[in-house]
Design a protein around this motif. Sequence first.
Motif, mmCIF file in Angstrom:
data_model
loop_
_atom_site.group_PDB
_atom_site.id
_atom_site.type_symbol
_atom_site.label_atom_id
_atom_site.label_comp_id
_atom_site.label_asym_id
_atom_site.label_seq_id
_atom_site.Cartn_x
_atom_site.Cartn_y
_atom_site.Cartn_z
ATOM 1 N N ARG A 40 5.809 -7.480 112.376
ATOM 2 C CA ARG A 40 5.960 -6.237 111.626
ATOM 3 C C ARG A 40 7.262 -5.537 112.005
ATOM 4 N NH1 ARG A 40 1.791 -4.025 113.329
ATOM 5 N NH2 ARG A 40 0.372 -5.014 111.823
ATOM 6 N N ARG A 41 7.569 -5.481 113.311
ATOM 7 C CA ARG A 41 8.806 -4.822 113.761
ATOM 8 C C ARG A 41 10.040 -5.520 113.197
ATOM 9 N NH1 ARG A 41 5.932 -4.022 118.754
ATOM 10 N NH2 ARG A 41 6.685 -6.039 119.524
ATOM 11 N N ASN A 51 31.420 -14.859 114.198
ATOM 12 C CA ASN A 51 30.847 -15.013 112.864
ATOM 13 C C ASN A 51 29.470 -15.675 112.955
ATOM 14 O OD1 ASN A 51 30.275 -15.572 110.156
ATOM 15 N ND2 ASN A 51 32.432 -15.913 109.673
ATOM 16 N N LYS A 52 28.444 -15.025 112.415
ATOM 17 C CA LYS A 52 27.085 -15.560 112.467
ATOM 18 C C LYS A 52 26.925 -16.830 111.650
ATOM 19 C CE LYS A 52 24.904 -11.040 113.174
ATOM 20 N NZ LYS A 52 23.939 -10.043 112.624
ATOM 21 N N LEU A 53 27.831 -17.056 110.719
ATOM 22 C CA LEU A 53 27.774 -18.284 109.931
ATOM 23 C C LEU A 53 28.252 -19.498 110.731
ATOM 24 C CD1 LEU A 53 29.058 -16.992 106.483
ATOM 25 C CD2 LEU A 53 26.707 -17.579 107.111
ATOM 26 N N LEU A 54 28.854 -19.255 111.878
ATOM 27 C CA LEU A 54 29.272 -20.331 112.775
ATOM 28 C C LEU A 54 28.471 -20.329 114.068
ATOM 29 C CD1 LEU A 54 33.151 -19.994 112.435
ATOM 30 C CD2 LEU A 54 31.639 -21.533 111.181
ATOM 31 N N ASN A 55 27.981 -19.172 114.439
ATOM 32 C CA ASN A 55 27.278 -19.018 115.721
ATOM 33 C C ASN A 55 26.030 -18.168 115.502
ATOM 34 O OD1 ASN A 55 26.622 -18.942 118.440
ATOM 35 N ND2 ASN A 55 28.115 -17.352 118.923
ATOM 36 N N PHE A 56 25.045 -18.762 114.841
ATOM 37 C CA PHE A 56 23.808 -18.047 114.552
ATOM 38 C C PHE A 56 22.964 -17.917 115.818
ATOM 39 C CE2 PHE A 56 19.272 -18.148 113.614
ATOM 40 C CZ PHE A 56 19.131 -17.091 112.735
ATOM 41 N N LYS A 57 22.428 -16.717 116.027
ATOM 42 C CA LYS A 57 21.560 -16.473 117.172
ATOM 43 C C LYS A 57 20.300 -15.763 116.705
ATOM 44 C CE LYS A 57 25.404 -15.953 120.452
ATOM 45 N NZ LYS A 57 26.076 -15.028 121.420
ATOM 46 N N GLU A 58 19.184 -16.154 117.278
ATOM 47 C CA GLU A 58 17.931 -15.472 116.967
ATOM 48 C C GLU A 58 17.898 -14.137 117.705
ATOM 49 O OE1 GLU A 58 14.262 -17.710 117.023
ATOM 50 O OE2 GLU A 58 15.378 -19.598 117.031
ATOM 51 N N THR A 59 17.675 -13.076 116.936
ATOM 52 C CA THR A 59 17.633 -11.731 117.494
ATOM 53 C C THR A 59 16.396 -11.010 116.967
ATOM 54 O OG1 THR A 59 18.882 -10.735 115.661
ATOM 55 C CG2 THR A 59 20.166 -11.686 117.485
ATOM 56 N N LYS A 60 16.275 -9.745 117.314
ATOM 57 C CA LYS A 60 15.170 -8.929 116.810
ATOM 58 C C LYS A 60 15.290 -8.694 115.309
ATOM 59 C CE LYS A 60 13.106 -8.150 120.764
ATOM 60 N NZ LYS A 60 11.727 -8.622 121.040
ATOM 61 N N GLY A 61 16.450 -8.998 114.758
ATOM 62 C CA GLY A 61 16.659 -8.810 113.331
ATOM 63 C C GLY A 61 16.568 -10.095 112.531
ATOM 64 N N THR A 62 15.995 -11.152 113.126
ATOM 65 C CA THR A 62 15.807 -12.414 112.415
ATOM 66 C C THR A 62 14.339 -12.823 112.480
ATOM 67 O OG1 THR A 62 16.265 -13.761 114.373
ATOM 68 C CG2 THR A 62 18.143 -13.169 112.981
ATOM 69 N N ILE A 63 13.916 -13.601 111.515
ATOM 70 C CA ILE A 63 12.538 -14.101 111.473
ATOM 71 C C ILE A 63 12.573 -15.602 111.232
ATOM 72 C CG2 ILE A 63 10.317 -14.034 110.285
ATOM 73 C CD1 ILE A 63 10.840 -11.157 109.546
#
Length: 300
Positions: A173-174, A88-100
């Motif tokens: 931009r990406r 669950n990203k609400l417990l284990n947030f990770k920075e990815t290409k889909g985050t800013i």
Amino acid sequence: QAILKNTDNAVTVDIKASREHRIRPLPMRRSGELQLTSADGEKPSQTEDGKSFAPKPIGVEEPAVQTESASDRLTRWKTKLLDLSLRNKLLNFKETKGTIKLVTHDLAKLEDALSDGKPFTLMEKPDLMDGVLDQRNAELHRQQTGEDALAVFLERQLANHRFYTPFEPNELRRRAIELHRSARLNIEESGTNILYLTLGFVCWRESPTSGKVYKAPIVLLPVHLSRKTVTDPFTITLSDSEPRINTTFLKKLESEYNVKDSRLSELPEDDAGLDLPLILRRYREAVLNFKGWEVREEAH
């Protein structure tokens, strides 16, 4: 037989159907003791596990049955629906290409500025005293003036409705395009907005000796990401939906770490929006005794 002979018949009881519907016979006395027999003298029928369908003798109390309130049942059902695993990203947030990630020196001022409802432009990495385009030294400037040049710059840019990121123009931009497409697709398919600006993170460990650190967001602000044309920069606007506390992480704290503080689920407000300093202070107090845990002022 009585029915076939058309004799007077007050009532007819289908014994087999009665037993199938768990209609039990009345108890009868034998030899001065209270024993259970059926009206036809047979022993009461039993279930496969040996339990009788017959009623308890008069005077024998049934064991107390623990009842569950409607609110308790609702809480239990909600807990079952929550995913408390590290998937669950609400417990284990990770920075990815889909985050800013946003570059910020003061989360409270950022949230206050956004609460006005005006769009904020996403900007690439600031070049102020970066040692490349701007050769000035930020630390030397601090020593000479006592001023954090980047903090002052970012605060002034809030007045110009600009959010800065740590990315170069092409990478920004990406990532923005990926986020925009994903959010738009989800709205088209389910009608719900899944795009949030997260403010503040609890960095936590499963145990004091664990070397792995996980990040759980605290406040979730629903936002919209858009641009006028394909050549324009993307802008962030606060959505009409209400801000949220990460209740999944709260349930994790309660069920696995025995942290029960009703204040953690509250969203107190100040004159400009959420009272973010108070919210973060409460979380710092809640995790103070957990070794290796901390609250970080980050925005994604």
